[in-house]
Design a protein around this motif. Structure first.
Motif, short mmCIF file in Angstrom:
data_model
loop_
_atom_site.label_atom_id
_atom_site.label_comp_id
_atom_site.label_asym_id
_atom_site.label_seq_id
_atom_site.Cartn_x
_atom_site.Cartn_y
_atom_site.Cartn_z
N VAL A 85 1.14 -1.14 0.34
CA VAL A 85 -0.69 0.02 -0.17
C VAL A 85 1.16 1.39 -0.22
CG1 VAL A 85 -1.90 -1.39 1.86
CG2 VAL A 85 0.04 -0.15 2.56
N GLY A 86 1.91 0.86 -0.09
CA GLY A 86 3.27 2.11 0.46
C GLY A 86 3.54 2.35 1.37
N GLU A 87 4.76 2.38 1.65
CA GLU A 87 4.54 2.65 3.60
C GLU A 87 6.05 4.26 3.41
OE1 GLU A 87 8.36 0.69 4.09
OE2 GLU A 87 9.55 1.16 2.36
N PRO A 88 5.37 4.71 5.41
CA PRO A 88 4.89 3.94 6.20
C PRO A 88 3.14 4.29 6.30
CG PRO A 88 6.16 6.20 6.54
CD PRO A 88 5.98 5.53 4.98
N THR A 89 2.33 4.54 6.06
CA THR A 89 1.00 4.10 5.84
C THR A 89 0.26 3.77 7.07
OG1 THR A 89 -0.36 3.46 4.51
CG2 THR A 89 0.65 5.10 3.20
N CYS A 90 0.96 2.69 7.74
CA CYS A 90 0.39 1.99 8.89
C CYS A 90 1.03 2.10 9.83
CB CYS A 90 -0.33 0.67 8.04
SG CYS A 90 1.05 -0.38 8.38
N PHE A 91 0.74 1.68 11.33
CA PHE A 91 1.78 1.12 12.46
C PHE A 91 1.57 0.11 13.52
CE2 PHE A 91 -1.34 3.06 14.11
CZ PHE A 91 -1.51 2.67 15.41
N HIS A 92 2.31 -0.46 14.09
CA HIS A 92 1.63 -1.44 15.02
C HIS A 92 2.73 -1.11 16.09
CE1 HIS A 92 5.84 -2.80 13.40
NE2 HIS A 92 5.69 -3.77 14.56
N LEU A 93 1.82 -1.85 16.56
CA LEU A 93 2.31 -2.15 18.50
C LEU A 93 2.11 -3.79 18.66
CD1 LEU A 93 -0.11 0.66 19.91
CD2 LEU A 93 2.47 0.49 19.81
N GLU A 94 3.13 -3.69 19.68
CA GLU A 94 3.72 -5.31 19.68
C GLU A 94 2.51 -5.09 20.55
OE1 GLU A 94 7.73 -5.63 19.64
OE2 GLU A 94 7.59 -5.69 17.66
N THR A 95 1.86 -6.74 21.10
CA THR A 95 0.65 -6.79 22.58
C THR A 95 0.29 -7.96 22.59
OG1 THR A 95 -0.98 -7.28 20.98
CG2 THR A 95 -0.67 -4.53 21.74
N GLY A 96 -0.05 -8.09 23.74
CA GLY A 96 -0.35 -9.84 24.63
C GLY A 96 -1.22 -10.00 25.76
N GLY A 97 -1.87 -10.87 25.43
CA GLY A 97 -3.45 -10.65 26.35
C GLY A 97 -4.36 -11.48 25.76
N THR A 98 -4.88 -12.17 26.66
CA THR A 98 -5.50 -12.84 26.41
C THR A 98 -7.37 -11.92 25.67
OG1 THR A 98 -7.31 -13.81 28.25
CG2 THR A 98 -5.56 -15.68 27.37
N VAL A 99 -7.49 -10.75 25.97
CA VAL A 99 -8.35 -9.45 25.23
C VAL A 99 -8.49 -10.10 23.84
CG1 VAL A 99 -6.76 -8.08 25.43
CG2 VAL A 99 -9.40 -8.03 25.39
N LEU A 100 -7.38 -10.62 23.56
CA LEU A 100 -6.87 -10.72 22.54
C LEU A 100 -7.88 -11.64 21.19
CD1 LEU A 100 -3.28 -9.84 22.33
CD2 LEU A 100 -4.92 -8.22 20.91
N TRP A 101 -7.98 -12.66 22.20
CA TRP A 101 -9.03 -13.99 21.79
C TRP A 101 -10.68 -13.32 22.37
CZ3 TRP A 101 -5.76 -17.85 24.02
CH2 TRP A 101 -4.50 -18.38 23.57
N ASP A 102 -10.76 -12.62 23.24
CA ASP A 102 -11.98 -12.71 23.82
C ASP A 102 -12.16 -10.93 23.79
OD1 ASP A 102 -11.55 -15.23 26.16
OD2 ASP A 102 -10.42 -14.21 27.09
N ASP A 103 -11.86 -10.54 23.12
CA ASP A 103 -12.92 -9.24 22.90
C ASP A 103 -12.22 -8.68 22.21
OD1 ASP A 103 -14.68 -7.27 23.41
OD2 ASP A 103 -14.21 -6.15 25.38
N PRO A 104 -12.25 -8.93 21.16
CA PRO A 104 -11.32 -7.79 19.99
C PRO A 104 -11.99 -6.76 19.72
CG PRO A 104 -12.27 -10.45 19.01
CD PRO A 104 -12.61 -10.09 20.45
N ASP A 105 -13.12 -6.78 19.77
CA ASP A 105 -13.66 -5.18 19.33
C ASP A 105 -13.63 -4.40 20.67
OD1 ASP A 105 -14.89 -6.42 17.63
OD2 ASP A 105 -16.29 -6.83 18.51
N ALA A 106 -13.25 -4.35 21.66
CA ALA A 106 -11.72 -3.38 22.48
C ALA A 106 -11.01 -3.10 21.88
CB ALA A 106 -12.18 -3.99 23.86
N VAL A 107 -10.60 -4.24 21.50
CA VAL A 107 -8.32 -3.62 20.55
C VAL A 107 -8.82 -2.78 19.40
CG1 VAL A 107 -6.33 -4.79 20.14
CG2 VAL A 107 -7.96 -5.95 21.75
N ARG A 108 -10.04 -3.64 18.69
CA ARG A 108 -10.39 -2.37 17.51
C ARG A 108 -11.00 -1.16 17.45
NH1 ARG A 108 -12.90 -7.59 15.89
NH2 ARG A 108 -11.30 -9.05 14.89
N GLY A 109 -11.34 -0.78 19.29
CA GLY A 109 -11.66 -0.04 19.39
C GLY A 109 -11.05 1.35 19.46
N VAL A 110 -9.51 0.88 20.06
CA VAL A 110 -8.76 1.87 19.83
C VAL A 110 -8.26 2.99 19.07
CG1 VAL A 110 -6.15 2.42 21.04
CG2 VAL A 110 -7.94 0.80 22.06
N TYR A 111 -7.95 2.04 18.20
CA TYR A 111 -7.61 3.31 17.13
C TYR A 111 -9.04 2.95 15.76
CZ TYR A 111 -2.95 3.35 18.76
OH TYR A 111 -1.70 3.55 19.68
N GLY A 112 -9.89 2.20 16.28
CA GLY A 112 -10.96 2.77 14.94
C GLY A 112 -10.58 1.19 14.01
#
Length: 450
Positions: free
Chosen positions: A332-359
């Motif tokens: 898509v042409g760098e660097p138009t996105c970023f990433h953060l390295e995360t860990g925790g079971t919320v990634l399995w159990d409530d991914p919408d809470a994670v997605r809600g942070v950056y939209g």
């Protein structure tokens, strides 16, 4: 001495180093200097602006060919008050090898000796993990882990990396893999020393500020028959159901990576991937393939391919951890996105809470640890302030976070600070990487928990 600049002191030192190590061991070639003065931090849109290639350059490249030359270089540089920044293959992503004060970049790739000694592997800091793995497999052994960029050197992986293929069963670089390290301090002695067991913690993931690793002895397991499994699943929930179930297999996978469709389309897989499906890719022990396949089908998915060639597992590894973000940026042409390295079971159990942070632009790349998942949280980039503002919000969901947008030592910091008093009293090793006022600690509970 103090009236000269670092560049002037380094130029004078270059003549002495050429006499000690030979003229081929030192170089001021502009192209080489530029190459070894940067890493893959361009993946971060924040670091791409702060530490672009060419902004911070070494004054001299020194390339030792045997471990004994490293303490010689450090002693001479200590006497001349010239900073030294150690470097492996340059595959790191955080700007750790940026020579902020110029001086010497110490290119350790010439220290590439490898010997398999029973269940241990002895390797020079510059030995690539690809070569170490080949030597181990030839002797019937699997090294515990290797990074997603398998062409990294073992010294670079231990000094700057954390986890990778093999981590599900064996944890991180600091979780018992290292039997011993030989380290050259920058204290003027011109000597090296060896540390064992828990004493190695001060030198793992310390970016070389506590001393230059010249040799590592690491543990291995009896070699297993690994295969590369590619599967497709219809929903994130189905992906999670299979991903988390892999922890109860009788033989744990070596790797288990999962991606949402937006990231799947750009993966360079050995099989054709459906860009509309969720991808789960597993390096599995051959006896577990039928059970993994059963679970995938039960979740409404399909097995796209099972590749038995060991080389295919390396190709699968290259699509793990932050590599899918790299492939996405290239598409898509760098660097138009970023990433953060995360860990925790919320990634399995409530991914919408994670997605809600950056939209709505948020995408998740999953990895598996021994008890819970890691994820690269990927979103469209707008500003550094946007990225930083989201970190406490992610932590509020229950996630631990590591930011790949800084170059500061962020783990075992108190131990590192205590160690450098002895091993680098003048602060000449990799200057600028140890600043507790600016470093943001790694809070992922599955990484660096010591």
């Amino acid at each position: 001495m103090t009236e000269r600049t670092i560049a002037e002191r380094t130029a004078r030192l270059a003549e002495l180093l050429a006499l000690e190590l030979g003229p081929d061991a030192v170089s001021t070639d502009p192209e080489l200097v530029r190459k070894v003065s940067s890493d893959w931090s361009k993946m971060s849109p924040i670091l791409a602006e702060k530490v672009p290639a060419g902004r911070y350059l070494a004054d001299l490249v020194v390339r030792p060919s045997v471990p004994e030359e490293v303490p010689v270089v450090l002693a001479l540089a200590y006497d001349a008050r010239v900073p030294v920044t150690p470097r492996g293959a340059g595959t790191g992503n955080y700007g750790q090898l940026t020579p902020f004060d110029g001086g010497i970049t110490l290119d350790l790739r010439g220290l590439d000796h490898i010997a398999v000694e029973g269940d241990l592997v002895r390797a020079g800091a510059g030995a690539k993990l690809t070569a170490i793995d080949i030597a181990g497999r030839a002797a019937g052994r699997d090294i515990w882990m290797f990074p997603s960029t398998k062409g990294s050197t073992i010294g670079g992986f231990l000094g700057g990396g954390s986890a990778g293929t093999g981590t599900i069963e064996r944890g991180t670089t600091g979780d018992g893999w290292v039997e011993s390290l030989t380290v050259a301090p920058m204290d003027g002695t011109g000597s090296s020393f060896t540390v064992h067991g828990e004493e190695t913690q001060a030198y793992i993931h310390a970016y070389g500020v506590t001393g230059v690793i010249t040799e590592a002895v690491v543990r291995s397991d009896p070699a297993r028959e690994w295969v590369a499994m590619y599967t497709a699943l219809p929903t994130y929930e189905a992906l999670v159901a299979v991903h988390r179930s892999l922890l109860d297999l009788p033989v744990l996978p070596r790797l288990a990576s999962g991606d949402e469709p937006a990231l799947v389309a750009t993966l360079p897989a050995d099989v054709e991937l459906d860009p509309a499906s969720y991808s789960l890719r597993v390096i599995a022990e051959v006896s577990t393939v039928s059970e993994i396949s059963r679970r995938v089908v039960a979740a409404g998915g399909e097995v796209v391919g099972v590749l038995e060639d060991y080389a295919a597992t390396d190709k699968l590894s290259s699509q793990s951890y932050n590599h899918p973000i790299y492939y996405w940026q290239q598409a898509v042409g760098e660097p138009t996105c970023f990433h953060l390295e995360t860990g925790g079971t919320v990634l399995w159990d409530d991914p919408d809470a994670v997605r809600g942070v950056y939209g709505p632009s948020t995408r998740l790349h999953l990895e598996l640890m021994g008890t819970q998942p890691l994820a690269m949280v990927v979103a469209d980039f707008h500003s550094e302030e946007q990225v930083l503002a989201g970190i406490p919000l992610l932590e509020a969901t229950g996630l631990g976070v590591h930011s790949p947008h800084q170059w500061y030592v962020d783990r075992n910091v108190e131990l590192v600070l205590e160690t450098v008093k002895r091993t680098d009293p003048l602060g000449l090793l990799n200057p600028g990487k140890l600043d507790t006022s600016l470093a943001r600690p790694d809070t992922r509970t599955t990484i660096g928990a010591r």
